[in-house]
Write an enzyme that holds these catalytic residues in place. Structure first.
Site, mmCIF file in Angstrom:
data_model
loop_
_atom_site.group_PDB
_atom_site.id
_atom_site.type_symbol
_atom_site.label_atom_id
_atom_site.label_comp_id
_atom_site.label_asym_id
_atom_site.label_seq_id
_atom_site.Cartn_x
_atom_site.Cartn_y
_atom_site.Cartn_z
ATOM 1 N N GLU A 38 42.134 54.290 33.884
ATOM 2 C CA GLU A 38 40.721 54.109 34.235
ATOM 3 C C GLU A 38 39.850 54.516 33.058
ATOM 4 O O GLU A 38 40.051 55.590 32.474
ATOM 5 C CB GLU A 38 40.360 54.961 35.452
ATOM 6 N N LYS A 127 39.720 57.542 46.988
ATOM 7 C CA LYS A 127 39.709 58.596 45.976
ATOM 8 C C LYS A 127 39.156 59.869 46.603
ATOM 9 O O LYS A 127 38.001 59.894 47.046
ATOM 10 C CB LYS A 127 38.845 58.136 44.801
#
Length: 209
Positions: A38, A127
């Site tokens: 990411e 998340k």
């Protein structure tokens, strides 16, 4: 995409690194069969980093854009070839856009209300930010089908605790995407850390619930 996340178990979060430092890191990650990365859009020029990685590695790395909760950055991320997007919280706007564009979105949650809202919108790979081991354990009861990915402070010292507590995957930042080690090109030490993570995960694969 979600199945691939769960198979690999680890997402490496890039923040405050140059393109060359990121390339050096990704080379080592790929050598150890880690390919989920990411790029955090909290950094200026994150789109250039993402674009540079995409040009260098192509489909070898599954590249995500993180800290996405503004439409402008969302559009930049997609234009640079992001394979998925993440946000620190649950963004209704990004959720709407991701469904329209058919791109995987991983919203951030912390409270039970966050989790319920995400589920109502059709998202069950979430998340957990900031990472909280006790909270993760407590959520296994009311939300048994949710796949949580804790972010924040995950290292070799606690990754097994998170996975054994029910985490489907984890996000790891500065422990691996380490500015100090990369800036002085201490790639040997970085390789040891990554190889150790691989060993730890390999020791529990197949035994997690």
């Amino acid at each position: 995409m979600i199945k691939k996340f769960i198979d690999k178990k680890v997402l490496i979060v890039i923040r405050h690194l140059s393109l060359q430092e990121t390339i050096d890191l990704c080379d080592i990650l790929l050598e150890n069969d880690f390919n989920f990365v990411e790029v955090s859009f909290s950094d200026d020029g994150a789109d250039k980093i993402l674009e540079g990685l995409k040009n260098r590695f192509g489909e070898k790395i599954c590249l995500g854009a993180g800290t996405i909760f503004q439409e402008e950055n969302y559009r930049k991320a997609l234009n640079c070839g992001a394979d998925y997007v993440l946000s620190p919280g649950l963004s209704f706007k990004i959720a709407e856009l991701s469904k329209k564009d058919g791109i995987t979105y991983i919203p951030g949650v912390y409270t039970s209300t966050d989790v319920q809202n995400a589920l109502e919108m059709g998202f069950d790979f979430l998340k957990l930010y900031p990472a909280d081991l006790n909270l993760l354990r407590s959520y296994r009861g009311p939300f048994p089908k949710v796949k949580f990915m804790p972010f924040g402070g995950v290292t070799d010292q606690n990754i097994i605790s998170y996975l054994n507590a029910g985490a489907s995957a984890v996000g790891i930042g500065s422990y691996i995407a380490n500015k100090e080690l990369l800036s002085k090109r201490d790639l040997a030490q970085l390789s040891k850390r990554i190889a150790n993570l691989k060993k730890l995960i390999g020791g529990i694969n197949g035994s997690m619930y």
